[in-house]
Scaffold this motif. Structure first.
Motif, PDB file in Angstrom:
ATOM      1  N   GLU A  23       0.527  -8.258   9.544  1.00 52.07           N
ATOM      2  CA  GLU A  23       1.671  -7.385   9.269  1.00 52.07           C
ATOM      3  C   GLU A  23       1.841  -6.371  10.394  1.00 52.07           C
ATOM      4  OE1 GLU A  23       2.610  -4.854   5.574  1.00 52.07           O
ATOM      5  OE2 GLU A  23       1.030  -6.245   4.984  1.00 52.07           O
ATOM      6  N   HIS A  24       3.083  -6.103  10.750  1.00 50.81           N
ATOM      7  CA  HIS A  24       3.361  -5.089  11.756  1.00 50.81           C
ATOM      8  C   HIS A  24       4.685  -4.405  11.440  1.00 50.81           C
ATOM      9  CE1 HIS A  24       4.877  -9.022  13.097  1.00 50.81           C
ATOM     10  NE2 HIS A  24       5.822  -8.396  13.772  1.00 50.81           N
ATOM     11  N   ARG A  25       4.935  -3.299  12.124  1.00 53.87           N
ATOM     12  CA  ARG A  25       6.164  -2.526  11.893  1.00 53.87           C
ATOM     13  C   ARG A  25       6.461  -1.756  13.170  1.00 53.87           C
ATOM     14  NH1 ARG A  25       3.913   2.530   8.108  1.00 53.87           N
ATOM     15  NH2 ARG A  25       2.895   3.638   9.816  1.00 53.87           N
ATOM     16  N   PRO A  69       7.699  -3.169   7.591  1.00 48.14           N
ATOM     17  CA  PRO A  69       6.487  -3.988   7.694  1.00 48.14           C
ATOM     18  C   PRO A  69       6.796  -5.453   7.379  1.00 48.14           C
ATOM     19  CG  PRO A  69       6.064  -2.040   6.367  1.00 48.14           C
ATOM     20  CD  PRO A  69       7.534  -2.070   6.629  1.00 48.14           C
ATOM     21  N   HIS A  70       6.288  -6.345   8.202  1.00 46.10           N
ATOM     22  CA  HIS A  70       6.534  -7.774   7.992  1.00 46.10           C
ATOM     23  C   HIS A  70       5.530  -8.563   8.810  1.00 46.10           C
ATOM     24  CE1 HIS A  70       8.361  -6.932  11.888  1.00 46.10           C
ATOM     25  NE2 HIS A  70       8.289  -8.229  12.163  1.00 46.10           N
ATOM     26  N   SER A  71       5.389  -9.836   8.481  1.00 43.49           N
ATOM     27  CA  SER A  71       4.786 -10.759   9.450  1.00 43.49           C
ATOM     28  C   SER A  71       5.924 -11.670   9.890  1.00 43.49           C
ATOM     29  CB  SER A  71       3.618 -11.529   8.832  1.00 43.49           C
ATOM     30  OG  SER A  71       4.075 -12.303   7.749  1.00 43.49           O
ATOM     31  N   ASP A  72       5.724 -12.362  11.010  1.00 44.45           N
ATOM     32  CA  ASP A  72       6.839 -13.144  11.558  1.00 44.45           C
ATOM     33  C   ASP A  72       6.848 -14.549  10.940  1.00 44.45           C
ATOM     34  OD1 ASP A  72       7.515 -10.964  13.122  1.00 44.45           O
ATOM     35  OD2 ASP A  72       6.495 -11.695  14.917  1.00 44.45           O
ATOM     36  N   GLY A  73       8.007 -14.943  10.398  1.00 45.12           N
ATOM     37  CA  GLY A  73       8.115 -16.257   9.737  1.00 45.12           C
ATOM     38  C   GLY A  73       8.336 -17.374  10.738  1.00 45.12           C
TER      39      GLY A  73
HETATM   40 FE   FE2 Z   1       7.789  -9.031  14.096  1.00 37.66          FE
END
Ligand code: FE2
Ligand code: AKG
Length: 335
Positions: A270-272, A214-218
């Motif tokens: 957030e996505h994964r 899981p992350h958001s894009d930086g």
């Molecule tokens: Fe991403």
């Protein structure tokens, strides 16, 4: 590879029946948790209609409520999307040794190449996916020589997606009631593009792993090319919502930088990625970001700023130095 664990593709080629321990997620983080196929699908935006007020309003709503949308009628030929998918798949089909000749050369600012990313410690759980990442054009790497059409295809693809990203920035500025050049100007003359290519081999125990944490894009904005195999999920109201595969559309999402610049009005969500036992999946995320020395700050007048001023260099150095962990890194930019 960097973690001392072979690439996922080589594990699979060697016929692993069980997922090695380093890939096993803690129970609260497994893919079956909180999946919610019943929520609405993410909005679909027609790129050729963005001069129309109603479509612009839909875009505005998608970025406030979802941070994600499918983009159709974007003008990038289907054949070019197919060729990009083709050369990326072929790259991942190269012998392991050849792929590993493109492993990351590392700078604090940016790593490029084939390998694992976001591994601050030996306890970080590994993702069930192999990655090839480079700037467009590559800076720290030579262009891959195989497949033979890689360079030409990815250059052409990157140039077209970059113009699309600029068009989207103008539309997003207008959607916020601002002059169309607001975000484009803030990204500056050194705005840069990069491509993160993900290859998720089939997994013998897909319920124990994630393809991508899981992350958001930086970054500023992401324009994602998927194939027909689904796997992307986004977090909505605390649940995970699968994103459908629409082969002619791009999945676009707001990155952290646009969340900062819009003062939180537009959300980087957030996505994964999950994986399956039956099919390999590929995706390619085109990232568009400000120049490294560009100053990030909220640009919407008449609002109390929620984020402090910082350069993109400062932000991305902090982002790259940590594990992917939801949206935690955005705290770094908060006031
Ligand atoms: Fe991403
Ligand atoms: O594979 C996917 O669908 C997600 C890729 C992604 O989120 C990324 O590369 O940042």
């Amino acid at each position: 590879m960097d973690s001392g664990v072979p690439a996922v593709q080589s594990l699979v080629e060697n016929g692993t029946a069980h997922v090695p321990q380093r890939f096993v997620r803690p129970i609260h983080d497994r893919p079956s948790k909180f999946s919610s196929p019943d929520l609405d699908d993410i909005p679909v935006i027609n790129a050729s209609q963005l001069s129309d007020k109603i479509e612009l309003q839909k875009l505005d709503n998608a970025c406030r409520e979802w941070g994600f949308f499918q983009l159709t009628d974007h003008g990038i030929p289907r054949a070019l999307m197919q060729s990009a998918r083709g050369v990326i798949r072929e790259f991942f089909r190269l012998p392991q040794e050849e792929k590993e000749s493109y492993t990351a050369s590392s700078t604090k600012l940016r790593r490029e190449g084939y390998g694992r990313y976001f591994l601050p410690s030996k306890d970080t759980v590994l993702d069930w996916g192999d990655v090839f990442f480079h700037a467009l054009p590559p800076v720290a790497l030579p262009w891959p020589v195989h497949p033979a059409e890689y360079k030409e295809t990815i250059q052409a693809y990157g140039a077209q997606v970059r113009s699309l990203a600029l068009k989207l920035l103008a539309a997003l500025s207008r959607a916020l009631g601002q002059p169309p050049e607001l975000f484009g100007d803030a990204f500056g003359p050194d705005a840069h593009s990069s491509l993160r290519m993900n290859y998720y081999p089939p997994c013998p125990e897909p319920d124990l792993v994630l393809g991508l944490s899981p992350h958001s894009d930086g970054v500023g904005i992401t324009i994602l090319l998927q194939d027909e195999v689904e796997g992307l999920q986004i977090r909505k109201n605390g649940e995970w919502k699968p994103v459908k595969s629409m082969p002619d559309a791009f999945v676009v999402n707001i990155g952290d930088i646009l969340e900062v610049m819009s003062n939180g009005i537009y959300k980087s969500v957030e996505h994964r990625a999950t994986v399956s036992s039956g099919n390999a999946r590929m995706s390619a995320a085109f990232f568009f970001s400000p120049g490294f020395e560009a100053v990030l700050k909220p640009l919407v007048p008449d609002e109390k700023p929620l984020f402090r001023e910082l350069t993109f260099r400062e932000f991305i150095t902090a982002y790259m130095g940590n594990a992917l962990n939801g949206k935690q890194h955005l705290e770094y930019a908060k006031l």
